[in-house]
Design an enzyme around this catalytic site. Sequence first.
Site, PDB file in Angstrom:
ATOM      1  CG  ASP A 158      16.284  13.842  -7.701  1.00 54.59           C
ATOM      2  OD1 ASP A 158      15.896  14.242  -8.799  1.00 54.59           O
ATOM      3  OD2 ASP A 158      17.393  14.113  -7.312  1.00 54.59           O
ATOM      4  CB  CYS A 161      14.412  12.831 -13.215  1.00 54.69           C
ATOM      5  SG  CYS A 161      12.791  13.391 -13.865  1.00 54.69           S
ATOM      6  CG  HIS A 283      11.284   9.198 -13.843  1.00 58.97           C
ATOM      7  ND1 HIS A 283      11.894   9.931 -13.108  1.00 58.97           N
ATOM      8  CD2 HIS A 283      12.440   8.317 -14.232  1.00 58.97           C
ATOM      9  CE1 HIS A 283      13.386   9.539 -12.855  1.00 58.97           C
ATOM     10  NE2 HIS A 283      13.520   8.495 -13.551  1.00 58.97           N
TER      11      HIS A 283
END
Length: 299
Positions: A158, A161, A283
């Site tokens: 989101d 992370c 990520h």
Amino acid sequence: MEEGLVETPEELLAKQHRKEKKDLQAKIQSMKNAVPKNDKKRRKQLTEEIAKLEADLSQKHEEELRQLKSTNDTKVEQVINGVETMKMEDGEQDELKQPRVTKAQKRRDKKAAQEKERESRIAEAEVQNLQGVRHQEGLKLAQKLAQQQLQIKEISSDGHCMYRAIEDQLAQRSKPELTMSVKELRSRTADHMRSHADDFLPFLTNPNTGDMYTTEEFEKYCSEVEHTAAWGGQLELRALTQVLHLPIQVIQADSPAVKIGEEYKSEPITLVYMRHAYGLGEHYNSVERLKDQASAEDS
């Protein structure tokens, strides 16, 4: 999953595949436990058996995904058109029959829709990337982490992370004085960067001109770190090592671990950096002890 949100076939299949992979890992661990560590010949045979089991499962998953994609390709446009028609009809009926939707309900509906969209994107990425770079990256990371008796702990993608992964790592230490929320981590990071501008400003340049950030641009950058879901990177990690007085190591699939804050001698915070997570781009995830290892130590 929110009530009323129906899982797509891709999501159901992805969920089934995750379960089968988890079951296989449990079986593999059981096989390993059954072979004495000093039996090198049997250990070598076991490695070959495990590789075959993993390859067979991967081939099975690939075939199932191909079949599902073939079936769905002929129906996608019809489904989309049908959904749009339903939305229009539902909208007309809502105007006539439904009471005004509250702002709180709208926020809940928006959040549910965003989560549904995210799950759909993950499921679609599962279909497209089983044989691709994401799948290979995951296998390499799992192997590296297993050598340290660790496994990936998923963190939501989101924009927060990196901070959520650090929040999780701190919580795992069971030391209340180290526990910090994402909001506090962002605030402390921004404050540290502001108060040590000379350590960070030279590494920030305007993407249009190539010039080093002005004071105003640097303050805008720090404000975004503190108040928005701006993605965190190595500069923010450096600031966090100095805020927390803890080293941070970042595990990557194709490169050696990046170690930041090595001047601090405590047990490092461990993050996993993924370049191809779910097809959503770069990520960060957290880590946790391998489940079987954790159970053995707790028993």
